[in-house]
Design a protein around this motif. Structure first.
Motif, PDB file in Angstrom:
ATOM      1  N   SER A 178     -25.476  22.825 -34.829  1.00  0.00           N
ATOM      2  CA  SER A 178     -25.726  24.151 -34.250  1.00  0.00           C
ATOM      3  C   SER A 178     -27.084  24.053 -33.585  1.00  0.00           C
ATOM      4  O   SER A 178     -28.117  24.276 -34.213  1.00  0.00           O
ATOM      5  N   GLY A 179     -27.073  23.651 -32.314  1.00  0.00           N
ATOM      6  CA  GLY A 179     -28.322  23.334 -31.651  1.00  0.00           C
ATOM      7  C   GLY A 179     -28.868  22.042 -32.233  1.00  0.00           C
ATOM      8  O   GLY A 179     -28.148  21.047 -32.379  1.00  0.00           O
ATOM      9  N   GLN A 180     -30.132  22.053 -32.602  1.00  0.00           N
ATOM     10  CA  GLN A 180     -30.733  20.854 -33.209  1.00  0.00           C
ATOM     11  C   GLN A 180     -30.567  20.823 -34.726  1.00  0.00           C
ATOM     12  O   GLN A 180     -30.952  19.848 -35.379  1.00  0.00           O
ATOM     13  N   TRP A 181     -30.004  21.892 -35.307  1.00  0.00           N
ATOM     14  CA  TRP A 181     -29.834  21.984 -36.750  1.00  0.00           C
ATOM     15  C   TRP A 181     -28.375  21.786 -37.121  1.00  0.00           C
ATOM     16  O   TRP A 181     -27.503  21.648 -36.258  1.00  0.00           O
ATOM     17  N   CYS A 235     -28.996  10.832 -35.921  1.00  0.00           N
ATOM     18  CA  CYS A 235     -28.871  10.733 -37.383  1.00  0.00           C
ATOM     19  C   CYS A 235     -29.353  12.012 -38.060  1.00  0.00           C
ATOM     20  O   CYS A 235     -30.246  12.713 -37.558  1.00  0.00           O
ATOM     21  N   VAL A 236     -28.764  12.288 -39.215  1.00  0.00           N
ATOM     22  CA  VAL A 236     -29.129  13.452 -40.018  1.00  0.00           C
ATOM     23  C   VAL A 236     -30.505  13.218 -40.633  1.00  0.00           C
ATOM     24  O   VAL A 236     -30.753  12.179 -41.258  1.00  0.00           O
ATOM     25  N   GLY A 279     -31.495  18.623 -39.637  1.00  0.00           N
ATOM     26  CA  GLY A 279     -30.902  18.598 -38.303  1.00  0.00           C
ATOM     27  C   GLY A 279     -30.593  17.187 -37.859  1.00  0.00           C
ATOM     28  O   GLY A 279     -30.440  16.281 -38.689  1.00  0.00           O
ATOM     29  N   LEU A 280     -30.467  16.974 -36.550  1.00  0.00           N
ATOM     30  CA  LEU A 280     -30.151  15.673 -35.968  1.00  0.00           C
ATOM     31  C   LEU A 280     -31.385  15.140 -35.247  1.00  0.00           C
ATOM     32  O   LEU A 280     -32.022  15.854 -34.477  1.00  0.00           O
ATOM     33  N   LEU A 339     -37.078  10.320 -44.345  1.00  0.00           N
ATOM     34  CA  LEU A 339     -36.473  11.634 -44.157  1.00  0.00           C
ATOM     35  C   LEU A 339     -35.063  11.547 -43.608  1.00  0.00           C
ATOM     36  O   LEU A 339     -34.394  12.562 -43.426  1.00  0.00           O
ATOM     37  N   GLN A 340     -34.581  10.309 -43.357  1.00  0.00           N
ATOM     38  CA  GLN A 340     -33.218  10.126 -42.867  1.00  0.00           C
ATOM     39  C   GLN A 340     -32.379   9.289 -43.830  1.00  0.00           C
ATOM     40  O   GLN A 340     -31.267   8.911 -43.511  1.00  0.00           O
TER      41      GLN A 340
END
Length: 482
Positions: A243-246, A277-278, A290-291, A300-301
């Motif tokens: 949803s957008g960048q999230w 990547c998440v 987000g991505l 953090l990934q």
């Protein structure tokens, strides 16, 4: 003695008789005591003897001094040589003694395999295993773990293994058989040892005819990514979607690339539609997820799973959660409820079942630099330690409040810790024997309080410790390297 010795007992010494006396400066036997023996006349009666200091020339003194120095140097060199040789001999003897020392034990302590429901212990019955009344003094009921997950019987020295079987392929209607050093297929003959195989602990497949194990010539190359899957939350009946960048949640559509994810090496989760990547914005509660461009080294990934399909940021107690944000976005959350539990859509398995690259084995929880295994059944402290040993790990030792929080999020009941005070009452020590300081303890108020009856520590779902009798059946937690 001076003069001749007469054989007659009545012969007496007389002056001037016997051997002639040499001149004074040639006498090689100057007596230490110049006085004659008592009761005997002096062989030099009537002759006076004068004692004086011998004359030493300067050259003689110099020669004597040089000789003395040379002698001292020689002695020092000799002592040094002997000392070095002695040290060398001692070192050689020490190494020889070390070589005689037995190597450290490569096996666990002996124990009995006890089934609480049947109130009996495992015992051999011919070549098979059965159950009998427990007798700890009987070698026929004792077992021990060996490295690699092998379970050895004390009485026979043999290891527990599955029955023999034939590897049968239904399509080809044939069974596996050796062909030289390779394997092939032939008509099945259950009576032939050349077609029999059995499982050994650790996933080894042994051939009956040769005693050799089945193996490949080299490891198969690992895929660079897992198959695609959808991140499904059963409670919300929805799948993760950008949803957008999230990230947010929507109705599941397996045909849509916007809902597909896959695992990459290092615990990365890549989105199919964008190739990103998440990732979390930070490792803190309520941080949005987000991505982002994929970064293999980003903490953090990196994601991992815990028991009960929990999906979280690896090395932390923060979970991938949907439902706690007003704008319906995925965030990090410390809770362990259903909103933090994720399955691979279309299956009953967690999303980590699709991964090939997680730092811990399936069923283990990754936190910081360690893997944790939470048992699903109870055992005594000694047996729990043995189980962890067999898994290549050790009983949990909580080191700080962050590790305590991880344990609180996973435990359902009291579980053994790797600390006890059985060696010295009141002095709680770790598995390696080091004493446990009060600054690294999380005792429940009023604990420990069991005295000599309760010498083993356990941790509860609240993260606090209590002492128990070591024979009490409790859950257990193993901690080991990835």
């Amino acid at each position: 003695m001076y003069g001749n010795m007469e054989t007659a007992l009545d012969t007496a010494w007389a002056a001037g008789e016997g051997c002639p006396h040499p001149p004074p400066d040639e006498d090689p036997y100057e007596p230490l005591d110049p006085s004659p023996p008592k009761g005997r006349p002096s062989p030099t009666a009537g002759t006076s003897v004068t004692l004086g200091t011998p004359r030493v020339t300067p050259r003689g003194a110099l020669v004597a001094l040089v000789a003395l120095v040379a002698l001292a140097v020689t002695l020092l060199l000799l002592l040094g040589t002997l000392g070095a040789r002695r040290i060398s001999d001692l070192e050689a003897a020490l190494e020889a003694e070390k070589a005689k020392e037995p190597p450290p034990t490569a096996a666990s302590p002996w124990f009995l395999l006890y089934n609480q429901h049947h109130s009996g212990c495992v015992v051999p019955s011919g070549q098979w295993l059965s159950l009998s009344h427990c007798d700890p003094s009987s070698p026929s009921q004792r077992f021990q773990w060996l490295p690699g997950g092998l379970l050895r019987h004390a009485g026979t020295g043999l290891c527990v293994a599955s029955p023999w079987f034939l590897l049968y392929n239904q399509h080809h209607s044939g069974c596996v058989v050796p062909s030289g050093q390779w394997l092939s297929l032939s008509g099945c003959d259950p009576s032939s040892p050349s077609q029999r195989f059995q499982w050994l602990p650790g996933g080894l497949l042994r051939h009956a005819g040769t005693g050799l194990c089945v193996g490949a010539t080299r490891d198969a190359p690992k895929p660079s990514s897992s198959p695609w899957f959808l991140l499904y939350n059963q409670h919300h009946s929805g799948c993760v979607v950008p949803s957008g960048q999230w990230l947010s949640l929507s109705g599941c559509d397996p045909s849509s690339p916007s809902q597909r994810f896959q695992w990459l090496p290092g615990g990365l989760l890549r989105h199919a539609g964008t190739g990103l990547c998440v990732g979390a914005t930070r490792d803190a509660p309520a941080a949005l997820v987000g991505l982002r461009p994929c970064q293999a080294g980003s903490r953090l990934q990196r994601w991992g799973c815990a028991r009960g399909a929990l999906l979280g940021l690896a090395g932390t107690a923060l979970n991938f959660n949907f439902g706690h944000e007003r704008q319906r976005r995925v965030l990090l959350y410390g809770g362990t409820g259903n909103w933090s539990r994720w399955l691979a859509h279309g299956s009953e398995r967690d999303v980590c079942s699709k991964a090939y690259f997680l730092p811990c084995s399936q069923g283990w929880v990754f936190f910081r630099h360690s893997c944790y295994f939470f048992s699903s059944f109870a055992a005594s402290w000694d047996n729990s330690r043995t189980f962890c040993w067999a898994l290549g790990a050790r009983l949990l030792e909580v080191d700080d409040s962050e590790e305590k929080a991880l344990v609180q999020a996973q435990l359902r009941g009291p579980s053994w810790l790797g600390i006890r005070d059985s060696d010295r009452e009141g002095t709680w020590s770790r598995g390696d024997g080091t004493a446990l300081g009060p600054e690294l303890s999380f005792w429940h108020p009023g604990e420990p309080n069991g005295g000599t009856r309760e010498n083993c520590a356990a941790v509860g779902p609240d993260g606090l410790w209590a002492d128990y009798p070591c024979e009490t059946p409790l859950g257990w937690v193993c901690e080991g390297a990835p």
